[in-house]
Design a protein around this motif. Sequence first.
Motif, PDB file in Angstrom:
ATOM      1  N   TYR A   1       0.776  -0.882  -0.217  1.00 53.00           N
ATOM      2  CA  TYR A   1       0.273   0.186   0.112  1.00 53.00           C
ATOM      3  C   TYR A   1       0.933   1.504  -0.162  1.00 53.00           C
ATOM      4  CZ  TYR A   1      -3.529   3.301   1.170  1.00 53.00           C
ATOM      5  OH  TYR A   1      -4.893   4.452   1.619  1.00 53.00           O
TER       6      TYR A   1
ATOM      7  N   ALA B   1     -14.169  -1.135   5.820  1.00 52.01           N
ATOM      8  CA  ALA B   1     -13.272  -0.481   5.406  1.00 52.01           C
ATOM      9  C   ALA B   1     -13.992   1.063   4.590  1.00 52.01           C
ATOM     10  CB  ALA B   1     -12.964  -0.828   3.684  1.00 52.01           C
TER      11      ALA B   1
ATOM     12  N   TYR C   1      -5.418   1.080   7.668  1.00 46.73           N
ATOM     13  CA  TYR C   1      -5.019   0.019   7.251  1.00 46.73           C
ATOM     14  C   TYR C   1      -4.483  -1.277   8.031  1.00 46.73           C
ATOM     15  CZ  TYR C   1      -3.762  -2.938   2.835  1.00 46.73           C
ATOM     16  OH  TYR C   1      -4.095  -3.719   2.124  1.00 46.73           O
TER      17      TYR C   1
ATOM     18  N   PHE D   1      -8.959  -0.660  -0.649  1.00 43.30           N
ATOM     19  CA  PHE D   1      -7.695  -0.019  -0.305  1.00 43.30           C
ATOM     20  C   PHE D   1      -6.955   0.252  -1.467  1.00 43.30           C
ATOM     21  CE2 PHE D   1      -9.431   0.096   4.425  1.00 43.30           C
ATOM     22  CZ  PHE D   1      -8.342   1.112   4.791  1.00 43.30           C
TER      23      PHE D   1
END
Length: 340
Positions: free
Chosen positions: A20, A233, A254, A285
Amino acid sequence: MNDDQLRHCLRISLGSLAGYLFMHLTTWTSGLFFCVYPVLLLAMVPRMNGHAAFQFIAAAMINIVEVYLISGLFGDRPLLITPLVWALFAVRFHCMATGPYFLFGAQGLVAASVLFHFASYPDLDVTGMAKANLAAAVFTVAVAWVLGWLLPPRQVTPPPAPEPKSDAQRRHQVLLGATVATVSFLVFQIFSLSDSLSAQVTTLLMLFPMSFAGAAEYGGRRAVGVLLGCNLALAIQLLLYDWYGYWILSAPLYWVALMVCARQHLLEGRSGAGFAACTTIAVIFGQYLTPEGDAVYATLYRFSSIAVAVLVALTVIYLVHKLLNLSPLTRYRVGAAEDS
């Protein structure tokens, strides 16, 4: 939760977090692969090794060649590309049914299906997705090695004993998986469902058990996991409000959400609700949570589309399963290990 389970949980969550962060720091457009691949590899392989690394990278490289050749030559001819796609899926399920190359078949199945689907849309950057697919595979393997060195498992867990299968069972699994995966590919092509990537991947993950009973059990757990992942989320975006697009704020949350879902996955001891929740959060994400996009609608749409996908996929799996069981050459009998 013992020490090894905690270490495994940290490897899964930190691996996806690394993807990420890499996605945002490099502004890679196809960041989905960087978030999802670490979850797939680190959740399926408790101890990283050269065999797993080879399978993961080889699958990504072969996928690119297949997509460019087949889509480039036959992309505008559905009557020709359909049997070719079925044959490629059959090879993947043969690898999964035989055992030693399960990871190669599983990773190749998901990536090939996604790339083939998006290659049919001229307005989408398939070249960028193909490059991201390979880069994410190499990145994931590198991160898995590093995390395996920093957080190695303390106890040596022997690999599970292979399930005894007859030749008829293997034929059943290969034909069932390849046929249903091809039907899924055709449905998403015919209805131009380019915004339902999560639902498409769900139909493929349901085929991993390679049996109707396994798919039915996994489908229910998958729905529960998707609901958990979507709610987490959604809670993160509501908490961040206007700042959800800033990765420096969203990254810690996250990681926390992944830790919660990875813990559930390890406590279950199999691919179930926890694994589905991990992949759900990674997709949201990696694909939707950007400064230009709003993940609230995407999260709600994702859950509804997956619920429909699970019901339709189970119906198709049941019909193909019944059809294959009509012949003794492709009959699936639980516990039968004798050759057909």
